[in-house]
Design an enzyme around this catalytic site. Structure first.
Site, PDB file in Angstrom:
ATOM      1  N   GLY A   1       0.831  -1.206   0.000  1.00  0.00           N
ATOM      2  CA  GLY A   1       0.000   0.000   0.000  1.00  0.00           C
ATOM      3  C   GLY A   1       0.862   1.251   0.000  1.00  0.00           C
ATOM      4  N   GLY A   2       1.794   1.300   0.944  1.00  0.00           N
ATOM      5  CA  GLY A   2       2.635   2.477   1.034  1.00  0.00           C
ATOM      6  C   GLY A   2       3.942   2.148   1.710  1.00  0.00           C
ATOM      7  N   GLU A  18       7.162   4.244   3.787  1.00  0.00           N
ATOM      8  CA  GLU A  18       7.492   5.522   4.426  1.00  0.00           C
ATOM      9  C   GLU A  18       8.893   6.028   4.086  1.00  0.00           C
ATOM     10  OE1 GLU A  18       7.061   2.531   5.782  1.00  0.00           O
ATOM     11  OE2 GLU A  18       8.316   2.166   7.528  1.00  0.00           O
ATOM     12  N   GLU A  65       1.752   6.484   6.542  1.00  0.00           N
ATOM     13  CA  GLU A  65       3.151   6.629   6.091  1.00  0.00           C
ATOM     14  C   GLU A  65       3.777   7.910   6.655  1.00  0.00           C
ATOM     15  OE1 GLU A  65       4.072   3.920   5.150  1.00  0.00           O
ATOM     16  OE2 GLU A  65       2.205   3.061   4.405  1.00  0.00           O
ATOM     17  N   TYR A  94       0.986  -4.628  13.858  1.00  0.00           N
ATOM     18  CA  TYR A  94       0.158  -3.465  13.546  1.00  0.00           C
ATOM     19  C   TYR A  94      -0.995  -3.323  14.547  1.00  0.00           C
ATOM     20  CZ  TYR A  94       2.264  -3.065   8.860  1.00  0.00           C
ATOM     21  OH  TYR A  94       3.135  -2.889   7.818  1.00  0.00           O
TER      22      TYR A  94
END
Ligand code: BES
Ligand code: ZN
Length: 629
Positions: free
Chosen positions: A291-292, A294, A319, A406
């Site tokens: 997804g992303g 950082e 992020e 998470y």
């Protein structure tokens, strides 16, 4: 099972130098079994004994050869008389090595599974400049080389890196552990007309020389090294934020990320100044496997969050939050991954709450809680892999990439917040980030800090939080906080009405956000009957929805119910989108529902469009018929 009393943790810090000692506190004898600084088992480098401070990278990107080549020059000091520098490499060809300008004889070990080959370089005592001339291999795990037809614009090729967790070593010979930080400068030669971007100070447009210079003055670990090269455009959001994307995506992306400038200010109000200068987002082609990511100063993200209605921007909040939890204060080893991701999920939801209101962030918390329940069920309630503190010995760090760090991590922090009050917890987190800025921290160090700065001998608080159960215990502890959102209560009664036979066209779904739709779809029985599927599709047009989160759930339901009208759109989705989070469940559902032939046919057709890391996961799945994700 290693169980620490909180006091013992504190003592383990005080007695850091002693290993396997017995400590007596309040007449209780506790075994302090670990040093505070554990060895990072995922790096072969000796950066813990040699001081590594800076990287000068000078590389050329060749799309013809699908290869990066050039020179990595490390500034190091051998103050401990090691006489040798060990770096991580993964299928790199090393052409030559120079130490302070003198050619030296290096040694490359044979590869170890997941870890690659240690590169041994003889060094001098004191200061050294170690220049390594190298080329990347054909299976560089961090690199995805896209042909023009795999991009949105379909005109130019594209390259991007994904270094986390231990893939930086496949494109740079480096000390590849999250506990080792360095500053870097880079010079990148790109093909004519293409823009190069890094996790550093970036250009905003193509130049005529084809050469780009980068500078990262804050020390970062190798997993935050990043590069993207393509036909990329830039749009400003405000003075310190902006967005990069392929030409055909740039305006949509600019619209979607309207609030990103405000997000940075919101985050600063919560946990202190943003320390990285600019914050930009790069929207990648659809094959991006996650997804992303950082990457400092330049978050990389999937185009699947460009929904057209700004409904999936919490991923950018996530992020961005890593600019504090992760990039500023970093997990010391991958066993401490929850310090990166749990804190970031918590922080993400605080940003979204400030920006969108509590009823919105409550939905994010509840969807996260449901993910946690499903993950614990999947891994097994008693498995050590559901502890926050992981033990990844002999495995790749990606084995720890589950919802545990998470969601269990975020829930643990939420529990502390609920117990001490928000103001106190925010003050604590602020202090934690500023006192550990640009450092790496392991779980035991964090717990000792928590003890010294927040718990401070308050035994009621200690009992209510029950750190041991969360960090060194399995499953979801009984004191896990959960607030059921009012907005979901309405969704649930609407869903119940549909299940009892109310036609879809009569359901009241006005003003539902993506999250309400997710709650609706996730909790429907699987499979629905064909008439139910048809009814829902006619009323809400799920098959054709442009929202990736919604279509992903819908295609899973379609496979379960064998709802063939969704198949062409599903195949179109699978042909382009490379995000593992979406691919695994859809292909997995096919495998589970006796549709292995279909899975294999579609996968064979589009495998080349997926990232090497996604290919590895899916290859494995295709070989194990009947075992869905
Ligand atoms: N840092 C992670 C991505 C990651 C972790 C890549 C470990 C490789 C190894 C990133 O911040 C992340 O968590 N991305 C999530 C999105 C988020 C909203 C949960 C993703 O990609 O799905
Ligand atoms: Zn993250």
């Amino acid at each position: 099972m290693i169980r620490y009393s909180v006091l013992a943790i504190l003592l383990s810090v005080m007695f850091a130098a002693c290993n396997n000692k017995t400590v007596t506190v309040n007449n209780t004898t506790t075994s302090v079994v670990k040093d505070t600084i554990e060895k990072d088992i995922h790096t072969l480098s000796n950066a813990d004994s040699v001081t590594i401070t800076h990287l000068d990278l000078d590389i050329k990107v060749s799309f013809e050869k699908k290869q990066i080549s050039g020179c990595a020059t490390w500034t190091i000091t051998d103050s401990n008389k090691q006489q040798e520098l060990k770096l991580d490499t993964y299928e790199l060809s090393i052409d030559s090595v120079f130490v302070n300008g003198q050619k030296v004889t290096f040694k490359l070990d044979s590869p170890i599974k997941y870890l690659g080959s240690a590169l041994h370089i003889p060094i001098l005592s004191g200061n050294n400049l170690v220049a390594i001339y190298y080329r990347t291999g054909n299976n560089a795990e961090a690199l995805q080389w896209l042909d023009p037809q795999q991009t949105l614009d379909k005109k130019h090729p594209f390259l991007y890196t994904q270094s986390e967790s231990i893939h930086a070593r496949s494109w740079i010979p480096c000390p590849d552990g999250p506990g080792i930080r360095f500053t870097y400068n880079a010079r990148v030669e790109a093909p004519k007309g293409m823009l190069a971007l890094m996790s550093a100070e970036n250009p905003q447009q193509v130049n005529d020389s084809n050469v780009y210079h980068f500078k990262m003055e804050n020390a970062v670990p190798a997993y935050l090294m990043a590069l993207a090269v393509g036909d990329i455009a830039f749009r400003k959001i405000d003075d310190r934020t902006g967005v990069y994307a392929e030409q055909s995506m740039i305006d949509k992306a600019r619209y979607e990320f309207e609030d990103v400038g405000k997000m940075v200010s919101t985050a600063e109000k919560l946990y202190g100044p943003y320390r990285w200068g600019r914050y930009d987002v790069l929207v990648l082609p659809p094959g991006f496997p996650i997804g992303g990511m950082e990457n400092p100063r330049l978050t990389f993200c999937t185009p699947t969050i460009i929904a057209g209605d700004r409904s999936l921007v919490s991923l950018v909040a996530h992020e961005l939050a890593h600019s504090w939890s992760g990039n500023l204060v970093t997990n010391a080893t991958w066993n401490d991954f929850w310090l990166n991701e749990g804190f970031t999920d918590y922080f993400e939801r605080r940003i979204m709450e400030a920006q969108m209101g509590k009823d919105y962030s409550d939905m994010l918390w509840e969807l996260g809680y449901q993910d946690l329940v499903a993950e614990v069920d999947n891994i097994g309630k008693t498995s050590k892999d559901t502890w926050l503190k992981l033990d990844l010995k002999g495995r790749t760090p990606e084995d720890g990439l589950t919802d545990i760090p998470y969601e269990k991590g975020a829930a643990f922090l939420k529990l502390i917040e609920v117990n001490v009050g928000r103001d106190t917890f925010d003050a604590f987190l602020n202090k934690y980030f500023s006192e550990h800025a640009f450092k790496s921290v392991n779980t035991e160090q964090f717990l000792a800090y928590l003890q010294a700065n927040l718990i401070r001998g308050n035994s009621t608080l200690e009992k209510n939080i029950d750190i041991n159960a969360w960090v060194y215990g399995p499953g979801i502890p009984a004191n896990c906080p959960r607030i059921y959102p009012d907005r979901f209560k309405k969704v649930d009664s609407t869903r119940a009405a549909f299940e009892k036979g109310m036609p879809a066209s009569q359901l009241v779904t006005k003003d539902w956000s993506t999250h309400e739709w997710l709650q609706f779809l996730r909790n429907l029985p699987k499979p629905l009957t064909l008439p139910q599927m048809k009814d829902l599709d006619a009323a809400f047009h799920f098959t054709q929805s442009g929202n990736s989160e919604i279509v992903d759930l819908w295609y899973i339901m379609a496979v379960a119910a064998d709802y063939t009208p969704a198949y062409p759109a599903m195949e179109q989705f699978l042909s382009m989108v490379g995000r593992e989070k979406f691919l695994e469940p859809v292909y997995g559902e096919m495998m589970k529902r006796g549709k292995a032939d279909m899975a294999k046919r579609i996968y064979a057709k589009y495998r080349a469009n997926y990232h090497p890391l996604a290919q590895a996961v899916l290859d494995k799945m295709m070989q194990a018929p009947g075992k869905g994700a």
